[in-house]
Motif scaffolding. Structure first.
Motif: not given
Length: 156
Positions: A56-63, A65-78
């Motif tokens: 869930y953390a990876a999925l919502f982090g990736l989404l 990132d995609g919506l805020t144009d921060l590719w990978g930062l939220h995915t990895f940190s979450k």
């Protein structure tokens, strides 16, 4: 039953992600925003097993990132945060908390999330101003903790 719970959790997560991107992204305080998705992922940790919480953390982090144009930062940190704090959150969730205890737990988790996020953004030089870095680290963590405490009050 399990499928309905997954669909419900995904729908709630997508709704909170939409609120995060549409509303909270524009309600910044000193350049920092609250992270409603992080609060939801912390709640997921208390309800799901470790693998599901990380997915869930990876999925919502990736989404996010995609919506805020921060590719990978939220995915990895979450994902990294959930990976490290899952056992602690699962253990303390057996207790009933006062609002200030929820505030402190969410504050510490948000601080570590923002610390990971700022460390990762150092590689991309996203936040070049030290003022913005401190604002995200301190004000963003407080903002997220206030949102988490408010949602805890509503849930009761």
């Amino acid at each position: 039953m399990r499928r309905e719970a997954n669909i419900r959790d995904l729908a709630i997560g997508l709704l909170l992600l939409a609120i995060q991107v549409v509303l909270l992204r524009h309600l910044q305080i000193f350049g920092a925003e609250g992270d409603l998705v992080l609060v939801y992922l912390l709640w997921i940790c208390t309800r799901r097993n470790r693998t599901e919480a990380i997915l869930y953390a990876a999925l919502f982090g990736l989404l996010q990132d995609g919506l805020t144009d921060l590719w990978g930062l939220h995915t990895f940190s979450k994902t990294l945060l959930i990976f490290f704090v899952y056992n602690y959150l699962n253990k303390v969730s057996e207790n009933r908390f006062l609002v200030w205890q929820v505030f402190l737990i969410v504050l510490v988790m948000a601080f570590f999330h923002n610390l990971i996020l700022i460390f990762l953004s150092g590689f991309t030089e996203l936040y070049s101003s030290s003022w913005l870095t401190w604002s995200i680290l301190l004000v963003g963590s407080l903002y997220t903790a206030l949102i988490g405490s408010f949602l805890y009050l509503i849930k009761q």
